[in-house]
Scaffold this motif. Structure first.
Motif, PDB file in Angstrom:
ATOM      1  N   THR A 176       3.912  -8.727   5.037  1.00  0.00           N
ATOM      2  CA  THR A 176       4.893  -9.763   4.728  1.00  0.00           C
ATOM      3  C   THR A 176       5.993  -9.209   3.837  1.00  0.00           C
ATOM      4  OG1 THR A 176       5.249 -11.962   3.760  1.00  0.00           O
ATOM      5  CG2 THR A 176       3.526 -10.603   2.756  1.00  0.00           C
ATOM      6  N   PHE A 177       7.213  -9.629   4.116  1.00  0.00           N
ATOM      7  CA  PHE A 177       8.330  -9.252   3.248  1.00  0.00           C
ATOM      8  C   PHE A 177       8.362 -10.122   2.001  1.00  0.00           C
ATOM      9  CE2 PHE A 177      10.043 -12.773   5.653  1.00  0.00           C
ATOM     10  CZ  PHE A 177      10.879 -13.431   4.760  1.00  0.00           C
ATOM     11  N   ASN A 178       7.517 -11.192   1.987  1.00  0.00           N
ATOM     12  CA  ASN A 178       7.514 -12.148   0.882  1.00  0.00           C
ATOM     13  C   ASN A 178       6.105 -12.693   0.737  1.00  0.00           C
ATOM     14  OD1 ASN A 178       7.816 -14.249  -0.901  1.00  0.00           O
ATOM     15  ND2 ASN A 178       9.332 -15.364   0.292  1.00  0.00           N
ATOM     16  N   GLU A 179       5.376 -12.228  -0.275  1.00  0.00           N
ATOM     17  CA  GLU A 179       3.972 -12.596  -0.422  1.00  0.00           C
ATOM     18  C   GLU A 179       3.757 -14.083  -0.662  1.00  0.00           C
ATOM     19  OE1 GLU A 179       1.701 -11.424  -3.706  1.00  0.00           O
ATOM     20  OE2 GLU A 179       3.149 -12.062  -5.194  1.00  0.00           O
ATOM     21  N   THR A 180       4.814 -14.821  -0.977  1.00  0.00           N
ATOM     22  CA  THR A 180       4.653 -16.245  -1.235  1.00  0.00           C
ATOM     23  C   THR A 180       4.256 -17.005   0.029  1.00  0.00           C
ATOM     24  OG1 THR A 180       6.361 -15.993  -2.928  1.00  0.00           O
ATOM     25  CG2 THR A 180       5.718 -18.222  -2.384  1.00  0.00           C
ATOM     26  N   TYR A 181       4.491 -16.412   1.189  1.00  0.00           N
ATOM     27  CA  TYR A 181       4.014 -17.040   2.420  1.00  0.00           C
ATOM     28  C   TYR A 181       2.516 -17.319   2.324  1.00  0.00           C
ATOM     29  CZ  TYR A 181       8.147 -16.635   5.460  1.00  0.00           C
ATOM     30  OH  TYR A 181       9.383 -16.794   6.055  1.00  0.00           O
ATOM     31  N   GLY A 186      10.637  -2.430   0.389  1.00  0.00           N
ATOM     32  CA  GLY A 186      10.300  -1.705  -0.829  1.00  0.00           C
ATOM     33  C   GLY A 186      11.427  -1.599  -1.834  1.00  0.00           C
ATOM     34  N   ASP A 187      12.637  -2.089  -1.508  1.00  0.00           N
ATOM     35  CA  ASP A 187      13.718  -2.003  -2.488  1.00  0.00           C
ATOM     36  C   ASP A 187      13.758  -3.265  -3.333  1.00  0.00           C
ATOM     37  OD1 ASP A 187      15.103  -3.998  -1.119  1.00  0.00           O
ATOM     38  OD2 ASP A 187      16.623  -2.645  -0.297  1.00  0.00           O
ATOM     39  N   ARG A 188      14.772  -3.398  -4.193  1.00  0.00           N
ATOM     40  CA  ARG A 188      14.795  -4.485  -5.166  1.00  0.00           C
ATOM     41  C   ARG A 188      15.072  -5.847  -4.535  1.00  0.00           C
ATOM     42  NH1 ARG A 188      19.353  -5.807  -8.258  1.00  0.00           N
ATOM     43  NH2 ARG A 188      18.241  -5.334 -10.162  1.00  0.00           N
ATOM     44  N   ASN A 189      15.415  -5.873  -3.268  1.00  0.00           N
ATOM     45  CA  ASN A 189      15.655  -7.145  -2.594  1.00  0.00           C
ATOM     46  C   ASN A 189      14.511  -7.519  -1.649  1.00  0.00           C
ATOM     47  OD1 ASN A 189      18.268  -7.699  -3.740  1.00  0.00           O
ATOM     48  ND2 ASN A 189      19.029  -5.987  -2.509  1.00  0.00           N
ATOM     49  N   SER A 190      13.352  -6.903  -1.848  1.00  0.00           N
ATOM     50  CA  SER A 190      12.184  -7.239  -1.052  1.00  0.00           C
ATOM     51  C   SER A 190      11.018  -7.555  -1.979  1.00  0.00           C
ATOM     52  CB  SER A 190      11.813  -6.080  -0.115  1.00  0.00           C
ATOM     53  OG  SER A 190      11.368  -4.953  -0.861  1.00  0.00           O
ATOM     54  N   TYR A 191      10.025  -8.250  -1.439  1.00  0.00           N
ATOM     55  CA  TYR A 191       8.833  -8.603  -2.213  1.00  0.00           C
ATOM     56  C   TYR A 191       7.623  -8.421  -1.314  1.00  0.00           C
ATOM     57  CZ  TYR A 191       7.319 -10.779  -6.602  1.00  0.00           C
ATOM     58  OH  TYR A 191       6.816 -11.013  -7.854  1.00  0.00           O
ATOM     59  N   PRO A 192       7.390  -7.180  -0.832  1.00  0.00           N
ATOM     60  CA  PRO A 192       6.511  -6.983   0.320  1.00  0.00           C
ATOM     61  C   PRO A 192       5.045  -6.701   0.005  1.00  0.00           C
ATOM     62  CG  PRO A 192       7.716  -4.973  -0.129  1.00  0.00           C
ATOM     63  CD  PRO A 192       8.162  -5.970  -1.170  1.00  0.00           C
ATOM     64  N   HIS A 193       4.260  -6.849   1.065  1.00  0.00           N
ATOM     65  CA  HIS A 193       2.836  -6.554   1.059  1.00  0.00           C
ATOM     66  C   HIS A 193       2.507  -5.949   2.415  1.00  0.00           C
ATOM     67  CE1 HIS A 193      -1.474  -6.922   0.703  1.00  0.00           C
ATOM     68  NE2 HIS A 193      -1.409  -7.597  -0.428  1.00  0.00           N
ATOM     69  N   TYR A 194       1.624  -4.940   2.446  1.00  0.00           N
ATOM     70  CA  TYR A 194       1.341  -4.281   3.707  1.00  0.00           C
ATOM     71  C   TYR A 194       0.331  -5.054   4.562  1.00  0.00           C
ATOM     72  CZ  TYR A 194      -2.562  -1.960   1.082  1.00  0.00           C
ATOM     73  OH  TYR A 194      -3.662  -1.663   0.329  1.00  0.00           O
ATOM     74  N   HIS A 195       0.200  -4.619   5.825  1.00  0.00           N
ATOM     75  CA  HIS A 195      -0.741  -5.188   6.784  1.00  0.00           C
ATOM     76  C   HIS A 195      -2.173  -4.984   6.299  1.00  0.00           C
ATOM     77  CE1 HIS A 195      -2.954  -5.689  10.548  1.00  0.00           C
ATOM     78  NE2 HIS A 195      -1.845  -6.065  11.183  1.00  0.00           N
ATOM     79  N   ALA A 196      -3.043  -5.950   6.610  1.00  0.00           N
ATOM     80  CA  ALA A 196      -4.437  -5.863   6.180  1.00  0.00           C
ATOM     81  C   ALA A 196      -5.144  -4.634   6.733  1.00  0.00           C
ATOM     82  CB  ALA A 196      -5.187  -7.131   6.600  1.00  0.00           C
ATOM     83  N   GLY A 197      -4.651  -4.083   7.838  1.00  0.00           N
ATOM     84  CA  GLY A 197      -5.253  -2.866   8.376  1.00  0.00           C
ATOM     85  C   GLY A 197      -5.194  -1.712   7.400  1.00  0.00           C
ATOM     86  N   TRP A 198      -4.139  -1.643   6.611  1.00  0.00           N
ATOM     87  CA  TRP A 198      -4.023  -0.572   5.613  1.00  0.00           C
ATOM     88  C   TRP A 198      -4.953  -0.820   4.429  1.00  0.00           C
ATOM     89  CZ3 TRP A 198      -2.614   3.662   7.437  1.00  0.00           C
ATOM     90  CH2 TRP A 198      -1.591   3.772   8.380  1.00  0.00           C
ATOM     91  N   ALA A 199      -5.210  -2.082   4.098  1.00  0.00           N
ATOM     92  CA  ALA A 199      -6.200  -2.371   3.057  1.00  0.00           C
ATOM     93  C   ALA A 199      -7.585  -1.949   3.519  1.00  0.00           C
ATOM     94  CB  ALA A 199      -6.178  -3.860   2.717  1.00  0.00           C
ATOM     95  N   MET A 200      -7.884  -2.196   4.807  1.00  0.00           N
ATOM     96  CA  MET A 200      -9.152  -1.732   5.367  1.00  0.00           C
ATOM     97  C   MET A 200      -9.292  -0.226   5.190  1.00  0.00           C
ATOM     98  SD  MET A 200     -10.242  -1.818   9.409  1.00  0.00           S
ATOM     99  CE  MET A 200      -8.796  -0.810   9.825  1.00  0.00           C
ATOM    100  N   ALA A 201      -8.231   0.507   5.486  1.00  0.00           N
ATOM    101  CA  ALA A 201      -8.271   1.967   5.315  1.00  0.00           C
ATOM    102  C   ALA A 201      -8.400   2.342   3.846  1.00  0.00           C
ATOM    103  CB  ALA A 201      -7.013   2.594   5.916  1.00  0.00           C
ATOM    104  N   GLY A 202      -7.765   1.593   2.959  1.00  0.00           N
ATOM    105  CA  GLY A 202      -7.838   1.882   1.528  1.00  0.00           C
ATOM    106  C   GLY A 202      -9.206   1.638   0.937  1.00  0.00           C
ATOM    107  N   ASN A 203     -10.049   0.884   1.647  1.00  0.00           N
ATOM    108  CA  ASN A 203     -11.405   0.615   1.176  1.00  0.00           C
ATOM    109  C   ASN A 203     -12.455   1.439   1.907  1.00  0.00           C
ATOM    110  OD1 ASN A 203     -10.541  -1.357  -0.686  1.00  0.00           O
ATOM    111  ND2 ASN A 203     -10.496  -2.926   0.897  1.00  0.00           N
ATOM    112  N   THR A 204     -12.031   2.458   2.654  1.00  0.00           N
ATOM    113  CA  THR A 204     -12.960   3.329   3.379  1.00  0.00           C
ATOM    114  C   THR A 204     -14.054   3.863   2.425  1.00  0.00           C
ATOM    115  OG1 THR A 204     -11.196   4.019   4.889  1.00  0.00           O
ATOM    116  CG2 THR A 204     -13.109   5.465   4.724  1.00  0.00           C
ATOM    117  N   PRO A 205     -15.336   3.859   2.821  1.00  0.00           N
ATOM    118  CA  PRO A 205     -15.889   3.542   4.144  1.00  0.00           C
ATOM    119  C   PRO A 205     -16.394   2.117   4.271  1.00  0.00           C
ATOM    120  CG  PRO A 205     -17.587   4.542   2.805  1.00  0.00           C
ATOM    121  CD  PRO A 205     -16.366   4.446   1.928  1.00  0.00           C
TER     122      PRO A 205
END
Length: 792
Positions: free
Chosen positions: A398-403, A423-442
């Motif tokens: 999401t470009f805006n986590e408030t969603y 990622g710049d000062r005019n965005s408020y982003p969060h990545y796809h849950a697939g990347w969180a899955m990878a960040g919690n490997t295994p």
């Protein structure tokens, strides 16, 4: 008269010296008290009271003996400094020293010079972990069973830490330490975040003599709404586009440390609690860091998991026979995505990686400062996170986590439009849950879940003066509530019987120090329960029972399910490190045993009642706070930096906003604003016209403007008529004459943001409207007050 004045001045001078706890000027040298000095009179527990004077008082100075009362309790002999670094939303597998694909050389250097704990756990969410790490107690036992924004009126969830569970920082403050907190605090109820307080649940009330940070759950890294002690500050206003909060926090930490070592006596060590906003959304990083990671994640999250697993085994941070848990069905295979989706989602991870490496660089500056001033060996440094990597960005990011905070998912096309500015000062982003899955490997799942992906975090402990091993792994099972008892053990302190006249209960956690120099020491911890938003689990003797309530994913805040339908799973973690093999069918008796143990723990630690309607829980706080009030008056210029949760409860309610102005034709700026560029509302004057702009999730703006305002007294009124389901009609009036109307088919049902304030006469933080610049203070005339009235 001149003689009297001189005498008074001398008395004040000597009293000032006494206040500082030091001797008077050189011409009045104190004399050591002889053994026969009069004993301290009885009747006061205050060592500074005249009743406890231990010198000798005669009529003449020459016959008297000076004695200086202690002004603080010194720390125990050889007590180390403490630096506690609490990262945000950083998964087990995102640091380089735990197999991650992101460069974190400075944090990794601490791992190389100390210990890595690969069996360390948190609470699955920020507020509870932050309360638990300080209190040394289980989160529900101190009122923080969930986020402070979702508080309920029950002992396990009211976000009011009891007075009988004071923090490790408070104990250290009472025993010679000077404590400095920086960054995210996030477990004080936001309705208490104003100049009226109360401040008992601020850092100052929990043992920190100094605070520099933000009280909310997240912060815009470029335009951060900060506090210095109790005073609101916005340092980015001076630094402009060169500002980044990670740099600012590191600068301040270095100032605190070097200032302390320049002024404090040797028996007054320091503790620095460094809690940056990274890696919570918004993911924002300097452009040069983002450029560095271009194309580095084009392999996608599935291949990234395989690469991380291989690195983890090479590093020895997981057992060699560890299995990779299966990808949750809701997460798409990377190969099933189209090229456009792959491009956007890879960029999302590039920005996250850039921010983490940038944050690591700033942490490196703090480490380098400790080394430069000769304090690195004498400082115990602990690095961990508050929970696993976050899947709250959902299935498109999401470009805006408030969603997600309003129970919505961001459309892919809305995200794609922001690809270049992600990622710049005019965005408020969060990545796809697939990347969180990878960040919690295994492991399986994400933040909020109490499967291992939500609660198992990296822990690094570095203390050259107290740890013999370098680069070693520890596999003892521990929990974030064990940090505080460990620090007390290291320092040589115990929980006192009383603090401020209140009897203290024991800490729930256990010290980890026994494992520092004994890799084979058996677990000191025997049982640990978990509960978050209805997800439940308990661990005991290497076995774990767990349920994902309703199979709910962390981006589904508006989902409600019956608890009796939850399916429990069983894992033997001593033999199945990742929790890949569900043994519930093979060992039903073991599962039943652990389910009964969970019930016992839940009763003991205030886990009940369970309630899973997060949107309702977020929305109820303002209603409870204002107890039926229908009219609210805010005066300029002081009504600024008020938390949204302490502002009028207008969501889903008919209401008016009214002010009376004496127009001269020179007025411009904000009359009232709440929220920021992620969402909110604002009324302002521009080009002699009054505007109302409702910003719905930074995607839709409902805007009205008046004709040019005539000079003289003018009453301006906005009226919202609620038609049901958070939809309605907005009307703008000047002197009771309608000058604008707009249909408002969608408005927020929970929150405008996690951090943006309510202001009268200015728009602090990020701007609600794109029609004016940052801040846009009211000027050119006088703004008296703004009145809100609820109409239903």
């Amino acid at each position: 008269m001149r003689i009297q004045t001189t005498v008074v001045f001398a008395s004040v001078f000597l009293l000032a010296a006494c206040d500082k706890g030091g001797p008077p000027p050189e011409h009045a040298q104190p004399v050591e008290a002889p053994e026969q000095a009069q004993p301290a009179p009885q009747g006061s527990n205050d060592p500074t009271s005249p009743l406890n004077f231990q010198g000798k008082i005669a009529k003449r100075y020459e016959d008297s003996v000076e004695w200086w009362p202690p002004t603080y309790t010194p720390a125990p002999d050889k007590a180390p400094n403490v630096v506690l670094i609490l990262l945000d939303d950083t998964g087990f597998a995102q640091l380089g020293s735990f197999g991650g694909l992101i460069e974190t050389p400075n944090i990794d250097s601490l791992a190389e010079g100390g210990l890595r704990y690969n069996n360390f756990h948190t609470t699955a969410l920020c507020s509870p972990s932050r309360a638990s790490i300080m209190a040394g107690r289980n989160p529900h036992s101190i009122g923080l069973g969930s986020h402070s924004l979702t508080a309920m009126g029950f002992p396990g969830y009211n976000a009011i830490i009891p007075d009988d569970a004071k923090s490790v920082a408070k104990i250290m403050e009472l025993n010679g330490y000077v404590n400095y907190a920086l960054g995210k605090w996030d477990h004080t109820p936001l309705y208490e975040v104003s100049q009226a307080g109360p401040f008992k649940r601020w850092p100052s009330g929990e043992g920190f003599q100094h605070y520099y940070g933000f009280m909310a759950a997240d912060a815009d890294q470029y335009r951060t709404v900060m506090f210095e002690d109790h005073a609101p500050v916005e340092p980015w206003k001076e630094k402009g586009k060169d500002y980044h909060n990670s740099t600012d926090l590191a600068d301040k930490a270095i100032d605190y440390i070097t200032g302390h070592m320049s002024t404090a006596p040797k028996d007054r060590p320091f503790m620095v609690f460094f809690a940056p906003g990274g890696m919570h959304s918004p993911h924002q990083a300097p452009k040069e860091y983002i450029r560095k990671y271009r194309g580095k994640f084009n392999m996608g999250w599935d291949e990234a998991r395989e690469l991380i697993l291989e690195r983890q085994k090479l590093l020895g941070v997981i057992p060699q026979d560890t299995e990779l848990t299966s990808r949750p069905e809701v997460i798409p295979a990377w190969d099933s995505l189209n090229p456009k989706e792959k491009k956007l989602y890879a960029r999302q991870m590039e920005v996250f990686a850039a921010q983490l490496e940038h944050l690591d660089m700033e942490i490196g500056r703090i480490i380098a400062t400790l080394e430069r001033i000769g304090q690195l060996d004498n400082t115990i440094i602990m690095v961990t996170s508050d929970n696993g990597a976050s899947g709250e960005g959902g299935l498109a990011g999401t470009f805006n986590e408030t969603y997600v905070l309003n129970g919505r998912q961001t459309p892919f096309d809305a995200n794609w439009k922001r690809y270049e500015t992600w990622g710049d000062r005019n965005s408020y982003p969060h990545y796809h849950a697939g990347w969180a899955m990878a960040g919690n490997t295994p492991f399986r799942y994400f933040k909020q879940s109490v499967h291992r992906g939500g609660i198992q975090d990296a822990l690094i402990v570095h203390w050259p003066n107290g740890i013999e091993g370098k680069g070693e792994i520890r596999d003892q099972y521990h929990h974030i509530s064990d940090i505080a008892p460990t620090l007390l053990d290291v320092i040589g302190l115990e929980v006192p019987n009383e603090i401020d006249g209140v009897k203290q209960r024991p800490m729930d956690g256990v010290s980890m120090r026994y494992s520092f120099n004994d890799a084979d020491a058996p677990n000191a911890k025997k049982v640990q329960y978990y509960e978050m938003f209805g997800n439940r689990s308990v661990w005991a003797d290497g076995w774990k029972a767990v349920t994902l309530h309703g199979k709910r994913m962390p981006w589904e805040l508006n989902a409600v399910y019956p608890f009796e339908d939850d399916e429990w799973e069983l894992y033997h973690l001593d033999e199945d490190f990742s929790g890949a093999k569900n043994l519930a069918d093979q060992h039903p008796e073991k599962l039943a045993e652990l389910q009964q143990l969970f019930e016992e723990q839940a009763e003991k630690y205030n886990v009940y009642p369970l309630y899973d309607d997060m949107i309702a829980r977020i929305g109820k706080q303002q209603d409870r706070l204002f107890k039926g009030m229908t009219e609210f008056t805010f005066y300029a210029p002081g009504a600024t930096r008020i938390a949204e949760k302490a502002s009028p409860p207008i969501k889903g309610r008919s209401h008016t906003i009214e002010t009376v102005l004496d127009i001269t034709g020179k007025e411009r700026g904000v009359i009232v604003a709440c929220g920021g560029f992620t969402g909110g509302y604002t009324m302002f004057i521009k080009n002699r016209r009054v505007y109302y702009d409702y910003n719905f999730l930074d995607g839709v703006h409902y805007i009205m403007k008046s004709p040019p305002l005539k000079k003289g007294e003018v009453k301006v009124t906005f009226k919202f008529t609620h038609a049901g389901n958070f939809a309605g009609t907005g009307e703008l009036f000047v002197n009771d004459e309608k000058v604008g109307e707009v249909d408002m088919p969608q408005t927020h049902n929970a929150t405008f943001s996690l951090s943006e304030p309510f202001d009268v006469g200015i728009d602090n933080g990020t701007p609600v409207s794109s029609l004016y610049p940052d801040h846009n203070p009211y000027q050119g005339g006088t703004l008296d007050k703004v009145i809100f009235r609820l109409l239903d």
